[in-house]
Design a protein around this motif. Structure first.
Motif, PDB file in Angstrom:
ATOM      1  N   LEU A 133      56.342  43.274  38.713  1.00 63.06           N
ATOM      2  CA  LEU A 133      55.377  44.364  38.582  1.00 63.06           C
ATOM      3  C   LEU A 133      54.026  44.263  38.886  1.00 63.06           C
ATOM      4  O   LEU A 133      53.499  45.143  39.975  1.00 63.06           O
ATOM      5  CB  LEU A 133      55.216  44.715  37.127  1.00 63.06           C
ATOM      6  CG  LEU A 133      56.690  45.284  36.307  1.00 63.06           C
ATOM      7  CD1 LEU A 133      56.307  45.411  34.845  1.00 63.06           C
ATOM      8  CD2 LEU A 133      57.211  46.513  37.027  1.00 63.06           C
ATOM      9  N   ILE A 134      53.194  43.267  38.574  1.00 58.89           N
ATOM     10  CA  ILE A 134      51.831  43.067  39.128  1.00 58.89           C
ATOM     11  C   ILE A 134      51.466  41.669  38.552  1.00 58.89           C
ATOM     12  O   ILE A 134      51.930  41.296  37.727  1.00 58.89           O
ATOM     13  CB  ILE A 134      51.037  44.003  38.382  1.00 58.89           C
ATOM     14  CG1 ILE A 134      49.660  44.492  38.927  1.00 58.89           C
ATOM     15  CG2 ILE A 134      50.915  44.096  36.721  1.00 58.89           C
ATOM     16  CD1 ILE A 134      48.997  45.703  38.675  1.00 58.89           C
ATOM     17  N   GLN A 135      50.183  41.185  39.654  1.00 56.23           N
ATOM     18  CA  GLN A 135      49.490  39.858  39.210  1.00 56.23           C
ATOM     19  C   GLN A 135      48.246  39.984  38.948  1.00 56.23           C
ATOM     20  O   GLN A 135      47.529  41.075  39.803  1.00 56.23           O
ATOM     21  CB  GLN A 135      49.864  39.111  40.196  1.00 56.23           C
ATOM     22  CG  GLN A 135      49.206  37.506  40.067  1.00 56.23           C
ATOM     23  CD  GLN A 135      49.321  36.826  41.370  1.00 56.23           C
ATOM     24  OE1 GLN A 135      49.712  37.271  42.569  1.00 56.23           O
ATOM     25  NE2 GLN A 135      48.626  35.670  41.275  1.00 56.23           N
ATOM     26  N   TYR A 136      47.563  39.289  37.886  1.00 51.98           N
ATOM     27  CA  TYR A 136      46.106  39.224  37.873  1.00 51.98           C
ATOM     28  C   TYR A 136      45.580  37.791  38.025  1.00 51.98           C
ATOM     29  O   TYR A 136      46.375  36.884  37.669  1.00 51.98           O
ATOM     30  CB  TYR A 136      45.706  39.973  36.605  1.00 51.98           C
ATOM     31  CG  TYR A 136      45.595  41.497  36.613  1.00 51.98           C
ATOM     32  CD1 TYR A 136      46.792  42.196  36.443  1.00 51.98           C
ATOM     33  CD2 TYR A 136      44.614  42.373  36.836  1.00 51.98           C
ATOM     34  CE1 TYR A 136      46.638  43.668  36.495  1.00 51.98           C
ATOM     35  CE2 TYR A 136      44.470  43.614  36.823  1.00 51.98           C
ATOM     36  CZ  TYR A 136      45.664  44.258  36.842  1.00 51.98           C
ATOM     37  OH  TYR A 136      45.716  45.485  36.872  1.00 51.98           O
ATOM     38  N   TYR A 137      44.633  37.682  38.575  1.00 50.93           N
ATOM     39  CA  TYR A 137      43.834  36.418  38.741  1.00 50.93           C
ATOM     40  C   TYR A 137      42.458  36.642  38.189  1.00 50.93           C
ATOM     41  O   TYR A 137      41.618  37.433  38.997  1.00 50.93           O
ATOM     42  CB  TYR A 137      43.891  35.595  40.224  1.00 50.93           C
ATOM     43  CG  TYR A 137      43.295  34.711  40.348  1.00 50.93           C
ATOM     44  CD1 TYR A 137      41.999  34.713  40.985  1.00 50.93           C
ATOM     45  CD2 TYR A 137      43.757  33.405  39.684  1.00 50.93           C
ATOM     46  CE1 TYR A 137      41.429  33.241  41.424  1.00 50.93           C
ATOM     47  CE2 TYR A 137      42.954  32.421  39.947  1.00 50.93           C
ATOM     48  CZ  TYR A 137      41.906  32.284  40.707  1.00 50.93           C
ATOM     49  OH  TYR A 137      41.144  31.099  40.848  1.00 50.93           O
ATOM     50  N   ASN A 138      42.352  35.891  37.490  1.00 57.08           N
ATOM     51  CA  ASN A 138      40.749  36.026  36.869  1.00 57.08           C
ATOM     52  C   ASN A 138      40.141  37.341  36.512  1.00 57.08           C
ATOM     53  O   ASN A 138      38.980  37.388  36.983  1.00 57.08           O
ATOM     54  CB  ASN A 138      39.728  35.041  37.662  1.00 57.08           C
ATOM     55  CG  ASN A 138      38.558  34.477  36.964  1.00 57.08           C
ATOM     56  OD1 ASN A 138      38.663  34.268  35.755  1.00 57.08           O
ATOM     57  ND2 ASN A 138      37.658  33.869  37.848  1.00 57.08           N
ATOM     58  N   GLY A 139      40.952  38.517  36.062  1.00 60.18           N
ATOM     59  CA  GLY A 139      40.371  39.391  35.818  1.00 60.18           C
ATOM     60  C   GLY A 139      40.756  40.715  36.786  1.00 60.18           C
ATOM     61  O   GLY A 139      40.198  41.805  36.869  1.00 60.18           O
ATOM     62  N   GLU A 140      40.926  40.047  38.104  1.00 64.56           N
ATOM     63  CA  GLU A 140      41.274  40.956  39.128  1.00 64.56           C
ATOM     64  C   GLU A 140      42.522  41.199  39.758  1.00 64.56           C
ATOM     65  O   GLU A 140      43.400  40.242  39.478  1.00 64.56           O
ATOM     66  CB  GLU A 140      40.414  40.487  40.486  1.00 64.56           C
ATOM     67  CG  GLU A 140      38.965  40.365  40.413  1.00 64.56           C
ATOM     68  CD  GLU A 140      38.225  41.795  40.136  1.00 64.56           C
ATOM     69  OE1 GLU A 140      37.106  41.753  39.217  1.00 64.56           O
ATOM     70  OE2 GLU A 140      38.605  42.595  40.678  1.00 64.56           O
ATOM     71  N   GLU A 141      42.915  42.405  39.923  1.00 66.58           N
ATOM     72  CA  GLU A 141      44.414  42.644  40.411  1.00 66.58           C
ATOM     73  C   GLU A 141      44.394  41.701  41.852  1.00 66.58           C
ATOM     74  O   GLU A 141      43.757  41.933  42.865  1.00 66.58           O
ATOM     75  CB  GLU A 141      44.689  44.017  40.733  1.00 66.58           C
ATOM     76  CG  GLU A 141      46.049  44.582  41.099  1.00 66.58           C
ATOM     77  CD  GLU A 141      46.106  46.013  41.418  1.00 66.58           C
ATOM     78  OE1 GLU A 141      45.693  46.507  40.542  1.00 66.58           O
ATOM     79  OE2 GLU A 141      46.784  46.046  42.627  1.00 66.58           O
ATOM     80  N   ARG A 142      45.741  41.001  41.904  1.00 62.97           N
ATOM     81  CA  ARG A 142      45.823  40.115  42.979  1.00 62.97           C
ATOM     82  C   ARG A 142      47.113  40.635  43.846  1.00 62.97           C
ATOM     83  O   ARG A 142      47.047  40.424  44.944  1.00 62.97           O
ATOM     84  CB  ARG A 142      46.156  38.625  42.420  1.00 62.97           C
ATOM     85  CG  ARG A 142      46.572  37.604  43.525  1.00 62.97           C
ATOM     86  CD  ARG A 142      45.298  37.244  44.296  1.00 62.97           C
ATOM     87  NE  ARG A 142      45.653  36.272  45.271  1.00 62.97           N
ATOM     88  CZ  ARG A 142      45.658  34.757  45.025  1.00 62.97           C
ATOM     89  NH1 ARG A 142      44.960  34.336  43.843  1.00 62.97           N
ATOM     90  NH2 ARG A 142      46.052  34.167  45.913  1.00 62.97           N
ATOM     91  N   ALA A 143      48.124  41.070  43.258  1.00 57.76           N
ATOM     92  CA  ALA A 143      49.259  41.486  44.079  1.00 57.76           C
ATOM     93  C   ALA A 143      50.112  42.520  43.160  1.00 57.76           C
ATOM     94  O   ALA A 143      50.001  42.577  41.969  1.00 57.76           O
ATOM     95  CB  ALA A 143      50.183  40.571  44.248  1.00 57.76           C
TER      96      ALA A 143
END
Lengths: 107, 114
Positions: B46-56
């Motif tokens: 569905l979705i990936q976040y990295y350190n608070g930000e949408e990544r993929a």
């Protein structure tokens, strides 16, 4: 469109048998993961591969980037290996999953 | 125990409703991933976040949204629910957001839409 194909879909083996599960993919990838999903639903990551071969205990995973193919081998299979094994390929920032291979190992 | 927690374990709701699924990553992991597993579609990213930000972003519907908070926990919001949204929702975490990192999966939230 299936980016990832796994075979076989279902596999029944006798305890002690050598098992091979195959994963073929159609896209260029950065990495490939093998996952194990237990009958209760929990998922565990078994291997991450970007090239070559990895071994962990009785599990061996190989990947051939040129042929876009990976295999997961289980040596000396045991009933506790009964689970669904899922291949996931990662082209850049996307994840595509195979439909899984359901393995049953009979004592 | 992977160290990733998800709440609630089970959720039963009606069509048209909105729900929020929560995920707490392993201590020290900065990246969170959300996946949906349904009987007919299998596992989908569905979705990936990295350190608070949408990544993929993967196959996430417009009715779904997610965020990662400063304490790194993440929430997946599902709105205008349909029968077809019934599925297991997993979150996973990894140290950083690289595809080469091992992911640790939570136990999942089973959503049933009636």
């Amino acid at each position: 469109k299936n980016e990832v194909e796994q075979s076989p879909q279902n596999l029944t083996a006798q305890e002690g048998e050598f098992i091979t599960i195959n994963c073929s993919y159609s896209v260029g990838i950065s990495a490939l993961h093998w996952l194990q999903q237990h009958p209760g639903g929990g998922i565990v990551s078994l291997f991450m591969l970007s090239s070559g071969k990895k071994k962990h205990g009785r599990l061996i995973a190989t990947i051939n980037i040129q042929e876009k193919h990976s295999s997961l081998h289980i040596t000396a299979s045991h009933p506790r290996d009964s689970a669904v094994y899922i291949c996931a390929v990662i082209p850049l920032d996307q994840f595509y999953f195979g439909t899984g291979t359901s393995l049953t190992v009979i004592p | 125990d992977s160290g990733v927690t998800q709440t609630p374990k089970h959720l039963i709701t009606a069509t048209g409703q909105r729900v929020t699924l929560r995920c707490s990553p392993r201590s020290g992991d900065l990246s969170v991933y959300w996946y949906q597993q349904s009987l007919d579609q299998g596992l989908q990213f569905l979705i990936q976040y990295y350190n608070g930000e949408e990544r993929a972003k993967g196959n996430i519907l417009e009715r779904f949204s997610a965020q990662q908070f400063p304490d790194l926990h993440s929430e997946l919001n599902l709105s205008s629910l349909e029968l077809g949204d019934s599925a297991l929702y997993f979150c996973a975490s990894s140290v950083v957001g690289s595809p080469y990192n091992e992911q640790f999966f939570g136990p999942g939230t089973r959503l049933t839409v009636l």
